[in-house]
Design a protein around this motif. Structure first.
Motif, PDB file in Angstrom:
ATOM      1  N   ASP A 192      -0.872  -0.785  -7.049  1.00  0.00           N
ATOM      2  CA  ASP A 192      -1.071   0.600  -6.960  1.00  0.00           C
ATOM      3  C   ASP A 192      -2.639   0.895  -6.601  1.00  0.00           C
ATOM      4  N   ALA A 193      -3.557   0.251  -7.163  1.00  0.00           N
ATOM      5  CA  ALA A 193      -4.925   0.669  -6.606  1.00  0.00           C
ATOM      6  C   ALA A 193      -5.144   0.226  -5.244  1.00  0.00           C
ATOM      7  N   GLU A 194      -4.525  -0.842  -4.732  1.00  0.00           N
ATOM      8  CA  GLU A 194      -4.734  -1.157  -3.318  1.00  0.00           C
ATOM      9  C   GLU A 194      -3.874  -0.181  -2.339  1.00  0.00           C
ATOM     10  N   LEU A 195      -2.682   0.358  -2.940  1.00  0.00           N
ATOM     11  CA  LEU A 195      -2.083   1.162  -1.985  1.00  0.00           C
ATOM     12  C   LEU A 195      -2.724   2.471  -1.882  1.00  0.00           C
ATOM     13  N   GLU A 240      -5.918   2.881  -2.027  1.00  0.00           N
ATOM     14  CA  GLU A 240      -7.235   2.696  -1.155  1.00  0.00           C
ATOM     15  C   GLU A 240      -6.702   2.671   0.117  1.00  0.00           C
ATOM     16  N   ALA A 241      -5.638   1.917   0.392  1.00  0.00           N
ATOM     17  CA  ALA A 241      -5.125   2.129   1.654  1.00  0.00           C
ATOM     18  C   ALA A 241      -5.097   3.320   2.504  1.00  0.00           C
ATOM     19  N   ASN A 242      -4.493   4.337   1.306  1.00  0.00           N
ATOM     20  CA  ASN A 242      -4.133   5.636   1.657  1.00  0.00           C
ATOM     21  C   ASN A 242      -5.517   6.299   2.253  1.00  0.00           C
ATOM     22  N   GLN A 243      -6.340   6.152   1.423  1.00  0.00           N
ATOM     23  CA  GLN A 243      -7.777   6.925   1.645  1.00  0.00           C
ATOM     24  C   GLN A 243      -8.210   6.536   2.959  1.00  0.00           C
ATOM     25  N   MET A 244      -8.264   4.972   3.134  1.00  0.00           N
ATOM     26  CA  MET A 244      -8.646   4.401   4.364  1.00  0.00           C
ATOM     27  C   MET A 244      -7.947   4.990   5.671  1.00  0.00           C
ATOM     28  N   GLU A 266      -0.267  -6.693 -14.659  1.00  0.00           N
ATOM     29  CA  GLU A 266      -1.580  -6.484 -14.036  1.00  0.00           C
ATOM     30  C   GLU A 266      -1.639  -6.451 -12.361  1.00  0.00           C
ATOM     31  N   ILE A 267      -0.591  -6.969 -12.062  1.00  0.00           N
ATOM     32  CA  ILE A 267      -0.320  -7.409 -10.621  1.00  0.00           C
ATOM     33  C   ILE A 267      -0.003  -5.914 -10.096  1.00  0.00           C
ATOM     34  N   ARG A 284      -9.764  -9.272  -1.179  1.00  0.00           N
ATOM     35  CA  ARG A 284      -9.314  -8.821  -2.713  1.00  0.00           C
ATOM     36  C   ARG A 284      -7.940  -8.944  -2.717  1.00  0.00           C
ATOM     37  N   ALA A 285      -7.147  -8.268  -1.871  1.00  0.00           N
ATOM     38  CA  ALA A 285      -5.812  -8.691  -1.983  1.00  0.00           C
ATOM     39  C   ALA A 285      -5.092  -9.876  -1.922  1.00  0.00           C
TER      40      ALA A 285
END
Length: 301
Positions: A219-222, A224-228, A213-214, A253-254
């Motif tokens: 992966d989801a955080e990475l 989102e960071a790319n989009q930001m 899960e982590i 959240r992180a």
């Protein structure tokens, strides 16, 4: 013969509009034309040319010679009032507005040259693009294959642990039992040993599921960071606080995900320590039992 001028039956026409023939009464037809009749008196209000001329002259004498427009207000007074109003507006409205306009222009110039200079904004955007390129290169390290198992059953379990897909969590229990086996039978070990083994297996599976899960959350955080980072490189200076606030939310959240991983790690470490303590307790209990058996055997001799 009767004189036409003095004929009483002569028809008289009105001067202006009503021209109706005057009918002779029936009694007049029976009168002898030779006999003269008295002439009728005309009423005073009967229109004549002389009376009409007198009325026209009287009206002309009564009418005023000149008239003022605008309900009697003189045009010069109106123009003077308008001029005075314009002077007041220039004094009390135009001057403050001119001052406000100059102040706004100075503020805009200060923002463009000091607070948000165009050269600094372009430099920041280029720096963000460089950081994004470097981060994309570093992020490829997370995709390096680290699989090391060689046997089929262990390879299947390892592929689940490194899948980074939370949908594989329910399938992990079966693969775990294929590698590490199940809890021993009831008569094969003591109840304490069976309980300790079951708890250890449960905590090991929990830690493995939490790891999957982590990985998925990272992966989801990475992503989102790319989009930001892409949005920051293309965003206007005024939208930077909004993106910063969104980044702060993702940072919280992180931190929460990190805390969850730390809690799972602490649980695993706690189970490990408790297993060592349980092994010591079981060994002590076995030694006590063995000592009792030995003492009993020596006493009976």
């Amino acid at each position: 013969m009767t004189d036409p001028k003095n004929n009483p039956n002569k028809q008289r026409r009105s001067f202006f509009w009503q021209r109706k023939p005057i009918l002779m009464p029936e009694s007049a037809k029976l009168v002898n034309p030779v006999e003269g009749s008295p002439r009728k008196a005309h009423p005073w209000y009967r229109p004549t040319l002389l009376k009409a001329a007198v009325v026209v002259l009287a009206v002309l004498a009564i009418l005023p010679k000149t008239a003022n427009g605008q309900f009697g207000i003189d045009t010069a007074a109106i123009l003077a009032a308008l001029s005075k109003m314009q002077s007041l507006m220039n004094t009390f409205i135009a001057t403050p507005l001119r001052t406000i306009n100059q102040y706004e222009q100075s503020v805009a110039k200060y923002e463009q040259e000091v607070m948000y200079p165009l050269a600094a904004i372009n430099q920041a955007k280029s720096s963000v693009m460089q950081f994004e390129n470097q981060f994309n290169q570093v992020s490829g390290m997370f995709r390096v294959n680290v699989s090391s198992a060689t046997l089929p059953q262990s390879q299947n379990l390892e592929s689940l642990l490194l899948s980074r897909n939370a949908a594989n969590v329910p399938v992990l229990a079966g693969q775990f039992q294929n590698v590490y086996g199940v809890v021993m039978a009831q008569n094969a070990a003591s109840p304490q040993t069976r309980t300790m083994t079951d708890m250890t297996d449960a905590q090991a599976q929990d830690a493995m599921k939490r790891a999957i899960e982590i990985d998925a959350l990272s992966d989801a955080e990475l992503n989102e960071a790319n989009q930001m980072g892409q949005q920051i490189s293309e965003a206007a200076p005024g939208s930077a606080p909004i993106l910063e606030a969104e980044a702060d939310v993702w940072l919280v959240r992180a931190n929460a995900y990190t805390q969850a991983a730390l809690a799972e790690l602490m649980r695993t470490r706690g189970i490990d320590l408790e297993n060592q303590s349980a092994i010591t307790k079981l060994a002590t209990a076995d030694n006590t039992t063995n000592n009792g058996l030995i003492n009993g055997a020596l006493t009976n001799r």
